[in-house]
Scaffold this motif. Structure first.
Motif, mmCIF file in Angstrom:
data_model
loop_
_atom_site.group_PDB
_atom_site.id
_atom_site.type_symbol
_atom_site.label_atom_id
_atom_site.label_comp_id
_atom_site.label_asym_id
_atom_site.label_seq_id
_atom_site.Cartn_x
_atom_site.Cartn_y
_atom_site.Cartn_z
ATOM 1 N N VAL A 77 17.172 8.287 18.549
ATOM 2 C CA VAL A 77 17.281 8.135 19.999
ATOM 3 C C VAL A 77 16.113 8.816 20.694
ATOM 4 C CG1 VAL A 77 19.729 7.704 20.325
ATOM 5 C CG2 VAL A 77 18.961 10.008 19.910
ATOM 6 N N SER A 78 15.042 9.039 19.956
ATOM 7 C CA SER A 78 13.909 9.745 20.557
ATOM 8 C C SER A 78 13.294 8.935 21.690
ATOM 9 C CB SER A 78 12.859 10.050 19.487
ATOM 10 O OG SER A 78 12.422 8.847 18.908
ATOM 11 N N ALA A 79 13.582 7.634 21.718
ATOM 12 C CA ALA A 79 13.013 6.810 22.781
ATOM 13 C C ALA A 79 13.490 7.257 24.153
ATOM 14 C CB ALA A 79 13.391 5.353 22.531
ATOM 15 N N ALA A 80 14.629 7.902 24.195
ATOM 16 C CA ALA A 80 15.170 8.323 25.485
ATOM 17 C C ALA A 80 14.669 9.700 25.910
ATOM 18 C CB ALA A 80 16.691 8.315 25.423
ATOM 19 N N PHE A 81 13.618 10.163 25.254
ATOM 20 C CA PHE A 81 13.154 11.528 25.470
ATOM 21 C C PHE A 81 12.878 11.839 26.944
ATOM 22 C CE2 PHE A 81 10.995 15.429 24.915
ATOM 23 C CZ PHE A 81 11.260 15.867 23.627
ATOM 24 N N LEU A 127 25.466 20.816 29.606
ATOM 25 C CA LEU A 127 24.413 19.805 29.622
ATOM 26 C C LEU A 127 23.126 20.384 29.078
ATOM 27 C CD1 LEU A 127 24.740 17.861 32.982
ATOM 28 C CD2 LEU A 127 24.798 16.949 30.664
ATOM 29 N N LYS A 128 22.834 21.589 29.519
ATOM 30 C CA LYS A 128 21.607 22.235 29.074
ATOM 31 C C LYS A 128 21.603 22.380 27.556
ATOM 32 C CE LYS A 128 19.932 24.979 32.937
ATOM 33 N NZ LYS A 128 18.789 24.114 33.219
ATOM 34 N N LYS A 129 22.730 22.852 27.028
ATOM 35 C CA LYS A 129 22.791 23.062 25.586
ATOM 36 C C LYS A 129 22.528 21.761 24.842
ATOM 37 C CE LYS A 129 25.881 26.983 24.938
ATOM 38 N NZ LYS A 129 27.140 27.409 24.354
ATOM 39 N N MET A 130 23.143 20.694 25.337
ATOM 40 C CA MET A 130 22.960 19.417 24.650
ATOM 41 C C MET A 130 21.509 18.974 24.744
ATOM 42 S SD MET A 130 26.389 17.198 25.139
ATOM 43 C CE MET A 130 26.983 17.501 26.770
ATOM 44 N N CYS A 131 20.927 19.226 25.887
ATOM 45 C CA CYS A 131 19.544 18.832 26.087
ATOM 46 C C CYS A 131 18.619 19.627 25.152
ATOM 47 C CB CYS A 131 19.179 19.065 27.548
ATOM 48 S SG CYS A 131 17.697 18.201 28.001
ATOM 49 N N TYR A 132 18.864 20.932 25.060
ATOM 50 C CA TYR A 132 18.060 21.771 24.155
ATOM 51 C C TYR A 132 18.165 21.251 22.725
ATOM 52 C CZ TYR A 132 18.187 25.326 27.886
ATOM 53 O OH TYR A 132 18.069 25.997 29.050
ATOM 54 N N LEU A 133 19.383 20.898 22.374
ATOM 55 C CA LEU A 133 19.639 20.415 21.025
ATOM 56 C C LEU A 133 18.813 19.166 20.756
ATOM 57 C CD1 LEU A 133 21.621 21.057 18.720
ATOM 58 C CD2 LEU A 133 23.168 19.389 19.708
ATOM 59 N N TYR A 134 18.840 18.288 21.720
ATOM 60 C CA TYR A 134 18.125 17.030 21.604
ATOM 61 C C TYR A 134 16.620 17.279 21.480
ATOM 62 C CZ TYR A 134 16.254 12.509 23.042
ATOM 63 O OH TYR A 134 15.557 11.345 23.101
ATOM 64 N N VAL A 135 16.141 18.119 22.358
ATOM 65 C CA VAL A 135 14.707 18.414 22.369
ATOM 66 C C VAL A 135 14.285 19.048 21.046
ATOM 67 C CG1 VAL A 135 12.980 19.903 23.418
ATOM 68 C CG2 VAL A 135 14.537 18.601 24.853
ATOM 69 N N GLY A 136 15.106 20.000 20.586
ATOM 70 C CA GLY A 136 14.771 20.687 19.344
ATOM 71 C C GLY A 136 14.714 19.720 18.172
ATOM 72 N N ASN A 137 15.526 18.713 18.225
ATOM 73 C CA ASN A 137 15.592 17.773 17.115
ATOM 74 C C ASN A 137 14.383 16.853 17.052
ATOM 75 O OD1 ASN A 137 17.163 17.049 14.903
ATOM 76 N ND2 ASN A 137 17.753 15.156 15.938
ATOM 77 N N TYR A 138 13.863 16.487 18.234
ATOM 78 C CA TYR A 138 12.811 15.477 18.231
ATOM 79 C C TYR A 138 11.410 16.018 18.501
ATOM 80 C CZ TYR A 138 16.299 11.883 17.720
ATOM 81 O OH TYR A 138 17.297 11.097 17.212
ATOM 82 N N ASP A 158 3.794 15.136 21.535
ATOM 83 C CA ASP A 158 3.329 14.786 22.877
ATOM 84 C C ASP A 158 4.477 14.854 23.872
ATOM 85 O OD1 ASP A 158 4.235 12.884 21.086
ATOM 86 O OD2 ASP A 158 3.542 11.207 22.326
ATOM 87 N N LEU A 159 5.647 14.412 23.422
ATOM 88 C CA LEU A 159 6.797 14.454 24.309
ATOM 89 C C LEU A 159 7.273 15.886 24.510
ATOM 90 C CD1 LEU A 159 8.805 11.419 22.918
ATOM 91 C CD2 LEU A 159 7.560 11.544 25.065
ATOM 92 N N ALA A 160 7.119 16.694 23.466
ATOM 93 C CA ALA A 160 7.593 18.067 23.554
ATOM 94 C C ALA A 160 6.952 18.792 24.716
ATOM 95 C CB ALA A 160 7.292 18.802 22.253
ATOM 96 N N LEU A 161 5.702 18.421 24.996
ATOM 97 C CA LEU A 161 4.982 19.055 26.091
ATOM 98 C C LEU A 161 5.757 18.899 27.401
ATOM 99 C CD1 LEU A 161 2.300 20.517 26.458
ATOM 100 C CD2 LEU A 161 1.298 18.348 27.147
ATOM 101 N N LEU A 162 6.449 17.785 27.518
ATOM 102 C CA LEU A 162 7.225 17.524 28.725
ATOM 103 C C LEU A 162 8.303 18.576 28.961
ATOM 104 C CD1 LEU A 162 7.988 13.701 28.362
ATOM 105 C CD2 LEU A 162 6.392 14.772 29.945
#
Lengths: 451, 833
Positions: free
Chosen positions: B62-66, B80-91, B97-101
């Motif tokens: 689901v990295s397309a939804a980054f 929400l934040k926790k889930m978002c962190y989790l998502y970010v950490g995974n991808y 390049d997306l991580a920079l966001l």
């Protein structure tokens, strides 16, 4: 080197990854899954495989709980005992959160599982593993979580496992003394091994910051207190104290143990505890294990079984079993179950019992004789007759295998003779608390190799 | 509805349901919610986020939804934040390049008022593992380390370690290790302190091979001050941190015996801890502290017994296994101390087989005069066990006890009873044992042969057992009337015999039988030799040919070769050398004990501590099979290399030492090594002869501080002990010389480690070392840093009393050896400065 683990996996019964947390980024889930599925495929019985295995420089340690495997992968030389224990602690935490830990409950709670895995371990090093602490900042019902979250007290190191301001209408303490008897009897009817493992389990419903004082009739404890040991004292071989999140307790000299109070009070009271060697502690709220002990002096087996096998012909066999209760008449054993192994190809079972009921349990290749209530000083009989096929399979030459196994519970009785002499609750508001003490002795590993 | 933007499925695996449409659907919904401030928007977001996380977990990419996820992350909702962190950490790692966001909002969250959010954001930020984002980590980490909330500090401390693994230089440039050290000694929160210790240990252990400073830092962790500080606070720590601290203490070198007793008294109550890991860690401290005090060490064993036995019986079978593995180690080191506790090692019916196996080994080890009868009786019960592998192990255990010389008479009877059980696997195992027994106690041959003679060879299928039976037939063909005929039968079925081992034995047995009873065996031997010569297996073919030619040459010579008078075997060699056992003991409370192997055998080099790396002592005397043809070091080497092991402890293991002299290494191998026992006297004489080009070198050594020559060495050279030994055996000595060592150097050489570290800093690595003042011996190696695999091998014997070092250099490229020697000499001359 202390050794950090690289990742923690939760796998289903076939070894497929349900969810995993990659702590250090040096192992791959695909590789772990491939290794583990192969491992459990190989074994008919997954439990027979050693819980530690190595593959391609990665050490895998795993435990099973219902239909889930918990596994760590590590590249470093880790502390095996501590990691296996840690996995069991993870199980406890999940059970606290989801009632039961199984594949379904994990699938339904991905987010909480991730949150928990993150707080229990960071970069491969164990952090907080106490359900009580964790539940203060990871709520199960994520949807109704308050915005104003504060790290829990234990995390901020203010106090310990007990919060301030607990209130109960009725102050009660339940103390269960549970002893398990382990017995091994050889085919000549000799006891070749016996020991007793006891546990003190508590449930407390107490207001405020109570201090509990517990007196046992352990000889060493008694002597250390300068009391005379009149007959009744017992010798415990080894005692272990279970501890709260912050290790608050147990300073011992020789065998004498006492529980200390949390460290924020310790400085004040230490001197007193140096002289007074009772077990004294501030209990956590709810249920917890206080201590376990072991006793290796030989005890008289509470239930004794004798078995006789008569072969009437090549295919007709009769087993006569006598069970005798060897404890005082005023006690009664309940839920007695005697499991007798019979050959897997036995047919035409004919069973008679003088008490209770017996039935054939083909899945265990056994006959299970159940007696609901078995008073002390009684003897009951069970006679079983069965046929074997007249043509025997080639490899069935010797059917030597399972022992007779016995299960029972004897309430209001401790086989070691341990007694709670007193359980005092002291709280500054001086309320009256009711202590309830219950004793129970049950069969542990109770095996008689008689047949 | 507008068509969704082009979805880039970067790494969606083909086996997974692609979920493409779901992902684009999610993207769309997220986009709609991103700016929404409507009440209930957070709830819908949670739902969506949850779905994203579920997809992610089941393996849908689901990295397309980054970018949509990041857009939605502007929220005050912690879930929400926790889930978002989790998502970010995974991808983040696969989409840098997306991580920079995400940096922006993570950095902002690191300054949130809520300590929970600060901590979580910081953890996520450090877990991104994207090297080019390192610069953004430094300032949140430094403020995190000074945060008012212990939760944030705790996270920040481990963040430093994460940073170190991404970019060590950034970590050192920001001086984080020093901050951690300070924090460790001052912070009020125990978990923060514990995490500091985790981090510092890991960093300095990894750095220790590279710099002298790291080594010093590592040693300050072991200083009395730090140790006592941690000891005094130990009860504040949680159980895992206690394990860590205890592990650290076990490496501490106490100043005197009072120091030892103080620590032990302080830790006495840890033995009563309910957590088995803490108990084991405490046990390690006790054992290691009392290493040098033999009688106290014994008492410690006694003291440890009860808690260990309790631990075995309580808790899960996995825990019992971990504890039993350690108990196993202790039992093997001091079997007599446990001889009265044998009943604890009886197997329960319900024990898993991995536990039963350990218990069987322990029962074997602790058998002595007083308990043999009971133990053997118990083991015999297992021989009929349903679990066949365990039944086999039990029979083997009985045999091993018999070989330990206790109550052999009764045991032989039992073994013979096994043979009468007529179960194939029981018979097979027993035959092997009877063979071993006969080799040790030939006096029993009469009883055994009578029973063995009754066994039909048809019932024996396993190659090992068959070979054993055939061996007995050959060896005792005089006493077994049927022997030639049984052999003849077996030879007739030569082609059906798959195992070369069996065919080899068959040849030899036929020879032996022939020499004893020629007329009866002649035909069988002829058939065997013919079949053997035609055999496709090289060894079988060769042996048959050898026998054939021997017989042709002279029968009496053949007799002498095949049937010489035999001496009873006194001790069977142990597979593990005592050094290996000592190494495992040093690594008590780690996986080494479970695997029964020292860590260098199962971990990669980069995951080892410096101790493990620099002291690969055990390697030099691994069991022979593992390094075929490798030259074995002389017996005296072994003694010296033993170093820390205290032999008087190893009642059981001392046999092993005695077993080795029986093994004679091929002479030419040995001659390439200098027997160490004569090292001090004969060495100078030898070297003065062999050293050539000495003038040149002497000239170099005259210089006070010789210029390091242009030769560059590879600082990360790696060589495994097997290769080292092979090379050492193959290469000739190119330089052998005695060089002086500065008085400062001698002064600082109290343990071999000091020199090893120093040489390592000069890119010369140690593969084995040992010795005690005044004699130390090192085997070192280095590699040219020009991409070639050219190695230099060095044997260096240092005598501190004469302040001299005896150096022998062997090189792949002999022409460079002088340059290397000069380098070596200059490195050595700086030692201690």
């Amino acid at each position: 080197m202390a050794g950090a683990v690289s990742a923690l996996f939760l796998l289903d019964i076939k070894g497929r990854v349900l969810i995993w947390r990659d702590y250090r980024g040096d192992v791959s889930a695909v590789q772990a899954e491939r290794f583990f599925t192969k491992l459990i495929e190989k074994e008919v019985d997954p439990e027979s495989h050693s819980p530690v295995a190595i593959d391609d420089g990665i050490s895998y340690m795993f435990i099973q709980h219902s239909n889930v495997f918990l596994m760590t992968a590590a590249r470093q030389n880790c502390n095996a005992a501590s990691i296996l224990l840690f996995l069991h602690r993870v199980v406890d935490v999940f059970k606290h959160y989801f009632e039961e830990l199984e594949e379904e409950s994990l699938r339904d709670n991905f987010v909480v599982v991730y949150e928990l895995l993150d707080e229990m371990m960071d970069f491969g090093y164990p952090q907080y593993t106490e359900a009580k602490i964790l539940s203060e900042f990871i709520k199960t019902d994520a949807y109704r979580m308050e915005v104003a979250q504060r790290p829990p007290m234990a995390v901020t190191n203010a106090v310990s496992w007990r919060s301030e301001g607990i209130r109960y209408k009725k102050n009660e303490v339940f103390l269960d003394v549970i002893e398990s008897v382990n017995i091994l009897v050889n085919s000549n009817g000799q006891i070749i091994r016996s020991d007793v493992v006891g546990a003190l389990k508590m449930r407390t419903y107490l207001s405020g910051m109570p201090e509990c004082k517990l007196g046992l009739n352990d000889r060493v404890l008694l002597e250390a207190q300068g009391r005379t040991t009149k007959g009744k004292a017992i010798d415990l071989d080894d005692i272990k104290f279970h501890q709260g999140p912050f290790d608050s307790l147990a300073a011992c000299q020789g065998n004498v143990c006492r529980l200390l109070i949390p460290y924020h009070l310790r400085c004040v009271r230490l001197a007193r505890f140096e002289n007074d060697r009772t077990i004294s502690f501030i209990p956590p709220d709810g249920s917890f294990d206080l201590m376990t002990y072991r006793l290796s002096t030989q005890v008289k087996p509470p239930i004794w079984v004798e078995a006789q096998v008569e072969k009437h012909s090549r295919s007709r066999i009769e087993i006569t079993v006598k069970a005798r209760s060897q404890f005082k008449e005023r006690s009664t054993a309940t839920n007695v179950e005697i499991e007798l192994p019979v050959p897997s190809d036995a047919t035409n079972l004919n069973i008679r019992t003088s008490m209770g009921s017996a039935s054939y349990a083909p899945e265990n290749d056994a006959l299970v004789w159940k007696i609901k209530s078995f008073p002390g000083g009684k003897e009951y009989m069970c006679r079983a007759e069965f046929s074997l096929p007249s043509i025997t399979a080639e490899d069935a030459t010797s059917e030597k295998k399972a022992p007779i196994r016995v299960k029972f519970e004897i309430p209001y009785f401790t086989i070691s003779g341990i007694q709670v002499r007193y359980l005092k609750i002291i709280e500054k508001s001086a309320y009256q608390a009711l202590p309830w003490v219950r004793y129970i002795t049950r069969a542990g590993e109770y095996e008689l190799r008689l047949i | 509805m507008a068509p969704p933007p082009i979805v880039q499925q970067k790494s969606s695996s083909p086996s997974q349901p692609s979920g493409k449409s779901e992902v684009s659907d999610l993207k769309l919904q997220l986009r709609q919610l991103a700016g929404s401030r409507a009440p209930g928007a957070d709830d819908s977001k949670r739902d969506l986020f949850k779905r994203v996380i579920s997809y992610m977990t089941v393996g849908i990419d689901v990295s397309a939804a980054f970018s949509e996820m990041v857009m939605c992350s502007a929220t005050s909702d912690i879930v929400l934040k926790k889930m978002c962190y989790l998502y970010v950490g995974n991808y983040a790692r696969c989409h840098p390049d997306l991580a920079l966001l995400t940096i922006n909002f993570l950095q902002k969250d690191c300054r949130d008022v809520d300590p929970m959010i600060r901590g979580l954001a910081l953890r996520s930020l450090c877990s991104l593992r994207v090297p080019n984002l390192v610069e953004y980590l430094v300032s949140p980490l430094s403020s995190g380390l000074e945060d008012g909330s212990p939760y944030v500090r705790m996270v920040a401390v481990l963040g430093v370690l994460k940073l170190y693994h991404i970019s060590a230089t950034t970590c050192f440039d920001s001086d984080f290790p020093a901050s951690l050290k300070n924090l460790m000694l001052t912070d009020s929160d125990a978990q923060v302190v514990a995490n500091c210790l985790f981090v510092l240990q890991e960093i300095w252990n990894l750095e220790a091979n590279k710099s002298e400073e790291a080594n010093r830092e590592r040693e300050t962790l072991l200083s009395k001050q730090t140790i006592y500080y941690l000891l005094n606070r130990i009860k504040e720590f949680n159980e895992w941190a206690q394990c860590l601290i205890l592990e650290l203490i076990s490496k501490y070198i106490p100043s005197d015996s009072n120091d030892i007793f103080d620590i032990m008294n302080l830790l006495e109550d840890r033995l009563q801890h309910a957590n088995g890991a803490v108990v084991l860690a405490t046990i390690k401290v006790f054992l290691h502290l009392t290493m040098s005090m033999t009688d106290v060490h014994q008492q410690v064993y006694e003291r440890l017994k009860a808690p260990l036995l309790t631990l075995v019986g309580s808790g899960s079978s996995e825990q019992s296994y971990a504890v039993l593995s350690h108990l196993h180690l202790l039992v093997m080191r001091a079997p007599m101390l446990f001889s009265s506790d044998y009943k604890h090692f009886y197997c329960q019916f319900s024990d898993p087989s991995y536990i039963k196996k350990l218990k069987l080994e322990m029962l074997t080890a602790i058998a002595n005069e007083s308990n043999t009868y009971e133990i053997v009786t118990e083991l015999c019960e297992y021989a009929g066990n349903v679990d066949v592998p365990i039944a086999r192990e039990s029979i083997r255990a009985v045999g091993k006890i018999a070989l330990q010389q206790y109550d052999v008479n009764a045991i032989v009877d039992r073994l013979l009873q096994f043979l009468e059980m007529e179960k194939d696997y029981v018979t097979a195992e027993t035959l092997v044992l009877v063979k071993d027994l006969l080799r040790k106690y030939p006096q029993w041959s009469h009883d055994c042969i009578a029973v063995v003679g009754n066994i039909s060879s048809k019932n024996v299928q396993e190659p090992k057992a068959k070979a054993a039976l055939i061996w007995m037939l050959g060896e005792y063909s005089k006493d077994m009337p049927d022997a030639p005929y049984i052999l003849e039968n077996l030879i007739e079925n030569w082609d059906d015999e798959n195992a070369a081992e069996v065919r080899l034995h068959l040849l030899t047995a036929a020879m032996k039988c022939f020499l004893k009873r020629p007329p009866e065996t002649q035909k069988a031997l002829g058939a065997a030799l013919a079949a053997g010569v035609a055999d496709s297996h090289q060894d079988v073919h060769d042996r048959a040919l050898l026998y054939y030619r021997l017989l042709q040459y002279d029968v009496s010579v053949a007799e002498r070769v095949v049937n010489p008078p035999k001496q009873a075997v006194s001790v069977f060699a142990d597979l593990q050398s005592s050094e290996v056992k000592d190494r495992i003991f040093d690594e008590f409370n780690t996986l080494s004990v479970v695997y029964q192997k020292p860590s260098y055998m199962f971990t990669d080099k980069e995951h080892r501590g410096p101790f493990e790396f620099s002291e690969e002592i055990g390697n030099l005397s691994l069991d022979q099979e593992s390094m075929d043809n490798a030259p074995r070091f002389d017996e005296s080497d072994k003694d010296l290399l033993l170093g820390t092991s205290e032999r008087e402890e190893n009642g059981g293991t001392s046999i092993n030492g005695a077993a080795t002299p029986g093994y004679s290494a091929p002479h030419d191998y040995n001659s390439s090594l200098v027997p160490l026992s004569s090292q001090t006297q004969s060495e100078p004489a030898v070297t003065s002869q062999t050293s050539f080009a000495i003038d040149d070198l002497l000239g170099l050594s005259m210089l006070a501080a010789p210029e390091p020559p242009s030769l560059k060495l590879n600082s990360k050279a790696a060589l495994d002990p097997g290769t080292f030994q092979r090379k050492w055996g193959q290469l000739g000595v190119s330089i052998s010389q005695e060089i002086p060592i500065s008085p400062q150097g001698v002064g600082s050489l109290t343990t071999p480690q000091a020199l090893i570290r120093h040489m390592q800093a000069n890119s010369i690595h140690c593969i084995a070392s040992g010795g005690q003042s005044p004699n130390f011996k090192f085997f070192l190696f280095a590699q040219k840093d020009d991409g070639s695999a050219s190695f230099f091998l060095v044997e260096c014997i240092v005598n501190t009393s004469s302040a001299k070092a005896q150096v022998k250099v062997k090189a792949d490229d002999a022409s460079a050896s002088e340059a290397f020697f000069a380098l070596f000499q200059s490195a050595l001359s700086k030692f201690g400065m």
